[in-house]
Design an enzyme around this catalytic site. Structure first.
Site, PDB file in Angstrom:
ATOM      1  N   LYS A  44      11.248  -7.925  -1.218  1.00 48.01           N
ATOM      2  CA  LYS A  44      10.363  -6.892  -1.758  1.00 48.01           C
ATOM      3  C   LYS A  44      10.125  -5.807  -0.701  1.00 48.01           C
ATOM      4  CE  LYS A  44       6.088  -9.256  -0.376  1.00 48.01           C
ATOM      5  NZ  LYS A  44       4.782  -9.743  -0.808  1.00 48.01           N
ATOM      6  N   ARG A  86      -6.135 -14.172  -4.661  1.00 44.32           N
ATOM      7  CA  ARG A  86      -5.437 -12.970  -5.105  1.00 44.32           C
ATOM      8  C   ARG A  86      -4.928 -13.258  -6.512  1.00 44.32           C
ATOM      9  NH1 ARG A  86      -0.624 -10.846  -1.264  1.00 44.32           N
ATOM     10  NH2 ARG A  86       0.337 -12.685  -2.224  1.00 44.32           N
ATOM     11  N   TYR A 109      -1.812  16.523  22.268  1.00 40.74           N
ATOM     12  CA  TYR A 109      -3.083  16.925  21.686  1.00 40.74           C
ATOM     13  C   TYR A 109      -4.259  16.219  22.353  1.00 40.74           C
ATOM     14  CZ  TYR A 109      -0.346  18.980  17.883  1.00 40.74           C
ATOM     15  OH  TYR A 109       0.535  19.732  17.154  1.00 40.74           O
TER      16      TYR A 109
END
Length: 391
Positions: free
Chosen positions: A51, A149, A278
């Site tokens: 997956k 779940r 930055y």
């Protein structure tokens, strides 16, 4: 003027790329098969989890390699992933871990996908589509024994399975499974899950309800828990050469499949006292040479790695200095210079992988970013051009 549209992945020599070693993937699959033979009493095989685009490794390329290795089953997240595999010519058994929406039932039946069932409405929709198509549809029932779940609550499992058998005659109860949330951190809890799940399976058998596939073992479950009950395992992260627990290195030899590399695109000297990137979160304590690598958070190299990570240049660990920007990182190459190497534009740097005897692992990068290896693999693998090394 006619404009030609180029496929990005056909660009020659991308400046930053993921390198995927299919020979390592095949090796890991073979090792997992051996482990399954040791830790399951009656193993029917390994069902690799591919997956999320195979955890960033490329679902189609991974599936093709595994098919050549004799793989018969795959686990994916949802119907879209299963349909993608079917559309590209794969006919192996595909188990969908997420399949709760009745609207997906028609595609699941039409394309011969194997759904997980834990919602009665979905089961009924599948049964109706199977009836219309004149087929039997194999399903796997997921039982929630502690994950919290998806899954049928374990107290309701017996009634749910009996209902499916009675009300959905066009569904075949092919598999039953659960999932381990604490296999790597709480052995007693996991063993308790295994006992309760076993009791459910045995109670169903007493009512003449049996399953061809009984499974629970993710990578950690397969690697560290033996079972007389389970006959299929569904490893994910170990397939890609990552150990969910250091102790498993004593039981199975895995090879990392993914490396990430970049070419130096700029070299400059930073004077003492000057800030870098930055926010000037890093300031040079003395004159130093830095190089720029074309990878940043837009490529999946997380901003959390600022001033924490290292890369390999000429086999030497060199620190990332200043904040990670959208497309670039800045690397202090003082250590490489002291070793006798003068970095130049075009030199190869290793962000994840091995170079001249040293290695930076995905686990190290995850530690620096305060996350897990899964997120690093998916972030980098899905956002960089991929180069596959053939078997």
């Amino acid at each position: 003027m006619d404009l030609k549209i180029l496929n990005f992945e056909t660009v020659v020599h991308p400046p930053t790329w993921c390198e995927l070693d299919l020979k390592a993937l095949a090796h890991n699959f073979a090792e997992l098969q051996k482990l399954g033979t040791k830790n399951m009493a009656h193993p029917l095989g390994i069902m690799p989890v591919i997956k999320a685009d195979a955890y960033g490794h490329g679902m189609i390329q991974v599936a093709d390699c595994l098919r050549e290795c004799g793989c018969k089953y795959w686990g994916v997240s949802n119907a879209n992933e299963g349909l993608y595999l079917r559309a590209t010519g794969f006919d192996q058994k595909i188990l969908l871990f997420e399949s709760t929406l009745a609207a997906e039932a028609k595609d699941i039946v039409e394309y011969n996908l194997t759904p997980t069932v834990c919602v009665l409405e979905m089961a009924q929709a599948l049964d109706q589509c199977a009836k219309q198509a004149g087929v039997q549809v194999p399903v796997h029932i997921k039982i929630d024994t502690g994950m919290g779940r998806l899954g049928v609550n374990e107290e309701q499992a017996l009634d749910f399975v009996e209902t499916i058998r009675e009300k959905c005659p066009h569904l075949t109860l092919e598999g039953i499974y659960t999932h381990f949330p604490l296999a790597d951190t709480d052995r007693e809890f996991t063993l308790g899950q295994m006992r309760r799940f076993r009791d459910i399976v045995y109670s169903l058998e007493n009512q003449f309800i049996t399953f061809s596939f009984v499974h629970a073992g993710n990578s950690m479950g397969l690697g560290d828990y033996k079972s007389e009950l389970f006959n299929l395992a569904r490893p994910g992260i170990m397939l890609y050469g990552i150990y969910p627990l250091e102790d498993l290195k004593q039981r199975i030899h895995l090879k990392p499949v993914m490396s990430v590399k970049a070419r130096i695109i700029f070299v400059q000297t930073i004077a003492k006292g000057r800030g870098i990137s930055y926010g000037h979160t890093f300031k040079a304590k003395e004159d130093m040479t830095v190089v720029i690598l074309p990878i940043g958070y837009s490529n999946g190299y997380m901003r959390a790695l600022s001033n924490k990570a290292f890369v390999l240049i000429a086999g030497v660990r060199c620190p990332v200095v200043g904040r990670v920007t959208m497309d670039q990182i800045i690397v202090d190459v003082t250590a490489a210079t002291l070793s006798g190497h003068i970095p130049k534009i075009g030199d190869e740097a290793v962000i994840m992988g091995t170079q001249k005897g040293d290695a930076i692992s995905v686990d190290e990068i995850a530690h620096w970013a305060d996350t897990i290896s899964y997120e690093i693999l998916c972030s980098l693998g899905n956002r960089l051009p991929r180069v596959y090394l053939s078997r």
